[in-house]
Structure formats: C-alpha cells, structure tokens
Enzyme design. Structure first.
Site, mmCIF file in Angstrom:
data_model
loop_
_atom_site.group_PDB
_atom_site.id
_atom_site.type_symbol
_atom_site.label_atom_id
_atom_site.label_comp_id
_atom_site.label_asym_id
_atom_site.label_seq_id
_atom_site.Cartn_x
_atom_site.Cartn_y
_atom_site.Cartn_z
ATOM 1 N N VAL A 1 -2.815 -3.339 6.021
ATOM 2 C CA VAL A 1 -1.648 -2.785 5.334
ATOM 3 C C VAL A 1 -1.903 -1.312 4.972
ATOM 4 C CG1 VAL A 1 -0.224 -3.000 3.261
ATOM 5 C CG2 VAL A 1 -0.878 -5.045 4.502
ATOM 6 N N GLY B 1 4.343 4.052 3.177
ATOM 7 C CA GLY B 1 3.999 2.808 2.489
ATOM 8 C C GLY B 1 4.051 1.648 3.453
ATOM 9 N N LYS B 2 3.490 0.540 3.082
ATOM 10 C CA LYS B 2 3.575 -0.671 3.908
ATOM 11 C C LYS B 2 3.217 -1.867 3.050
ATOM 12 C CE LYS B 2 4.274 -1.824 8.302
ATOM 13 N NZ LYS B 2 5.103 -1.111 9.296
ATOM 14 N N GLY B 3 3.811 -3.020 3.371
ATOM 15 C CA GLY B 3 3.505 -4.217 2.601
ATOM 16 C C GLY B 3 3.252 -5.396 3.511
ATOM 17 N N SER C 1 0.851 -1.189 0.000
ATOM 18 C CA SER C 1 0.000 0.000 0.000
ATOM 19 C C SER C 1 0.884 1.235 0.000
ATOM 20 C CB SER C 1 -0.905 -0.001 1.232
ATOM 21 O OG SER C 1 -1.531 1.266 1.355
#
Ligand code: NAD
Length: 422
Positions: free
Chosen positions: A90, A111-113, A66
């Site tokens: 996320v 961001g993040k995953g 994301s």
C-alpha cells in the site's frame, strides 16, 4: 514466523519503487536526505476491522491507508480488497500515486488503501459491513480536501457508495467529492468504467506512432482481462490495432490472425475465463508474456516481467497497464535491448484523470457529459505522453520511466521546497 506475517514484513513492490526512485534521484542530483524523505509516507494508518459474519462468528481483517505525500494537494488513490495486500504494498502504491498525479498535473498528492481480504468469500451483507467499518475507522483522515479514495482491485462504484453513505452519516458532511469512482446517480462520471483502459490505449497509440510507425495493424498482447485489460482491448481494436493474445488468472489464448474482442467478453462473461474462447491456441501466462507481438500490455499484476523472462520478451514496445508489472531489473534488460516501456505512472493514469473530473464536478455542483469527459481524458493522456517523450529525448541515454519519474519527482520536490517542507 507465519507466512502471512513474513509477507507483511517484505514487499517486493516497495523495494522496486525505492530502487526506481533512487535511480532517478541520482540523475536529478537529489541528495540522500531528500531521497530518503521521498521514500517515506507522511502517514500510514493501520486499522482492525471486526465484523460479525452471517454465521455469528467474529471475522477480523487488517486494513491500511497510506498517505505518501501532500505537497501538491489532498492525497488521492484507490482502495484495494485483496488477500495478499500488505502495508508495504500500500505504501509503494501510494508513492506511485504521488508521481502519477504530479506527472498528470493534477492538484493531488498520493495515497492508497487496502484491506487484506478475499472479497469473493464474503456475502454481500458482509462486504457492505466491511466497507462501512473501514470508513468508521478512517473517517477522521479522509475528506475532499484531505484524502480522496477511489476504487482499485476488487472494489467498485457500489463500494464507493457504501463508503460515501457511511462517511456522510458519521461526519454529518454531505461532501460527495470525498470519494471518486461513485455510481453515476451519486455524481460519478459516466466514463469511470473505461477511463483507465481508454488512457492505456491512447498512450499505446501515441507510443506506436513514435516507435513502430503507427498503431494501424499492430499486433497486441494483453495480460489480464479485467477492468483495465478489457477496455484497453476494446479501444485499441477501435484504433486499428489487432489484439492477438489475452489472458486472465486461468491462462491465455492466442490467435495471430486476431481475436474477436467482443466475443472474448461474451466467453469470459459466460464461462468465467478467456481460455474457453475456441478460435485460438491456449497458452499459459508465462508463454503469453514472451510470445511474438508488436505491443505487450501487462494489465494484471505486479512484477510479472523480471530479470529471468525479460530477455525472452519478443514485443517491440511494452505499455504498463498494471501498476508495477516490470521490476527494476527488467527495466535494465529492456533498456539494453532497446525495447521502450511506457511506464505505469503514465500509461494507466486515465483513471485518475477521470477521478479528477468527477471530484472537480462534485465540488462545483456540475456534471460533465460523457463525450466531453472522454475527450478530456484523451487530450490529457496525449499531452502527458508527448511531454514525457520530449523529456526522454532531452535526457538522451535514459528510458521513458526515468523521464516520467524525473518530471514528476522534480515537480513534487519543487512544491515541497516552496512550502518549506524541505
Ligand atoms: P481486475 O481485478 O478488474 O482485473 C485483473 C485481471 O487480472 C483479471 O482478468 C484477472 O483474472 C487477471 N489476473 C489475476 N491473477 C492473474 C495471474 N496470476 N495471471 C494473469 N492474470 C491474472 O483489476 P484491474 O482494475 O483491471 O487492475 C489491473 C491492474 O491495473 C492492477 O495493477 C491495478 O492496480 C492497475 N490499475 C487499475 C486501474 C483501474 O482503474 N481499474 C487504474 C490504474 C491501475
């Protein structure tokens, strides 16, 4: 509807974050349309990852990245491997990264995953393959000037090394700054393991000066004895506090005269859990959170302090080591009860400060010495805490989270306006 699908459709953490955003937005006088745009990620990529298991069967996993907001720079945030990860979780975590990076004045967006997987059920070969396939699916959307992943829950420097190797092979770009939290041999920072814990202990010390008269002798309880919990315990003990309670997923242990943190580490290493530490009383995680102490540091999971247990918490100060351990309702209870809460986006930002140093070093072909990096993390965290504390005093009748989020959101909104995004 299967329970897995149901979980994918509703995420408490996202709801909590949006509630917190709207509350702060009201104080900042932001319009509904601006708040709505801030609540939505710029892009969410869902990927399907197939690997042939060692048993010859195909194993399929779902993953996400994301990218919440890029007004201040490339997206930046970790990747977690966990069986309960959902798309909404996320997204929520990527939003929190936007605020965290803005608050710490880092040149990044959020961001993040994540991959929905229980890594403990994979062989080392399967884990490597899964990590490489994730990058095969995402390489077009990441890069040192675009989106910079890092470790999070259940990911580590080895996984970053596989990510990097795959990225270099597939793109032909030998750009080590694409990932942070790498092994030292690949340009990683020597403080990486403990950057977050050092940051949590540093803000706890600063907050104790303001709210408790100092850290010396303060009784501390920490939920979670993983990366964040263990290093927070070691540093806070070094600063003069007394760690009286800790826990992990199996339960906790309390001794009001103090626990020996190094011994706890040995017990955890040898037996797999802190509950096997002999010199203390065994408690459940629920009991630990409402036990008597000066500083409570939830450093394991989200939403562990909610409207039902918040009235029973006995700590005089809470420092959020984990992301999102207090719900929006719990925040209200704490404010009413006059218990200050140092919010996650401030308290656990030491990790991303370390990541920034690593990224900048890689970009310039430099290596910062451990002591220098340590000093930089401490000074950035002290400065950030004191900035938030000042804003908190200025705002008057608001909590520390509102002050921190207000500073961060204002910065992001101003950047979006300057760029003509809104
Ligand atoms: P970790 O996996 O190293 O440790 C997690 C700890 O929580 C373990 O001790 C585990 O036993 C415990 N735990 C798991 N389930 C539990 C339960 N039901 N009750 C009590 N304890 C339980 O993870 P970590 O890296 O220490 O991360 C912890 C939190 O901090 C997460 O919210 C993460 O997003 C956040 N965080 C981590 C970093 C970092 O650099 N590692 C940075 C910022 C924020």
């Amino acid at each position: 509807m299967s329970s897995a699908l149901e979980e994918t459709l509703t995420s408490d953490l996202y709801d909590q974050q949006v509630k917190k955003l709207y509350k702060v937005g009201e104080i900042l006088g932001l319009s509904e349309d601006v708040l709505y745009t801030l609540s939505q990620p710029e892009r969410v990529i869902q990927v399907k990852i197939e690997i042939k298991g060692s048993d010859g069967k195909v194993k399929t996993f779902i993953g996400w990245r994301s990218q919440h907001n890029s007004a201040l720079g490339p997206y930046k945030g970790g990747v977690r491997f966990h069986p309960n990860v959902t798309q909404n979780e996320v997204i929520a975590l990527s939003m929190m990264m936007t605020w965290k990076n803005a608050l710490l004045q880092l040149p990044y967006g959020g961001g993040k995953g994540g991959i929905r997987v229980d890594p403990s059920k994979l062989s080392r070969e399967e884990l490597e393959l899964l990590s490489r396939r994730y990058i095969d699916a995402l390489y077009k959307y990441i890069g040192s000037e675009l989106d910079v992943p890092a470790p999070d829950v259940n990911t580590n420097p080895q996984i970053m090394a596989w990510f990097l190797d795959e990225y270099v092979k597939i793109t032909g770009k030998v750009d080590f700054a694409t990932f942070t939290g790498k092994p030292v041999e690949l340009g990683g920072l020597s403080t990486r393991n403990y950057s977050t814990g050092l940051g949590v202990a540093t803000v706890a010390k600063e907050a104790a000066k303001k709210f408790l008269g100092g850290i010396e002798g303060a009784k501390v309880i920490i939920q979670g004895f993983g990366n964040v919990g263990t290093f927070t315990a070691l540093f806070i003990e070094e600063m003069g506090a007394k760690v009286i309670g800790v826990s992990d997923s199996k339960g906790g242990v309390i001794n009001t005269d103090g626990l020996d943190v190094k011994k706890l580490l040995e017990v955890k290493e040898k037996t797999g859990s802190v509950i096997n530490y002999q010199d203390g009383k065994k408690v459940t995680n629920e009991e630990l959170l409402i036990s008597d102490c000066d500083i409570l540091i939830p450093a394991a999971l989200e939403n562990v302090i909610h409207k039902f247990n918040a009235p029973k918490v006995k700590a005089k100060l809470i420092v959020e080591g984990a992301n999102g351990p207090l719900t929006a309702d719990a925040d209200l209870v704490m404010k009413e009860r006059g218990i200050p809460v140092v919010p996650d986006i401030l308290a656990n930002a030491g990790g991303v400060v370390g990541s920034y140093v690593e990224w900048a070093n890689n970009k310039m072909g430099e290596i910062m010495e451990e002591e220098e990096a340590k000093k930089l993390i401490i000074s950035r965290m002290e400065k950030a805490f004191n900035g938030v504390y000042e804003e908190y005093n200025k705002l008057g009748d608001q909590d520390l989270r509102t002050a921190a989020m207000a500073m961060a959101i204002e910065k992001v909104v101003n950047a979006m306006k300057a760029r003509g995004m809104i």
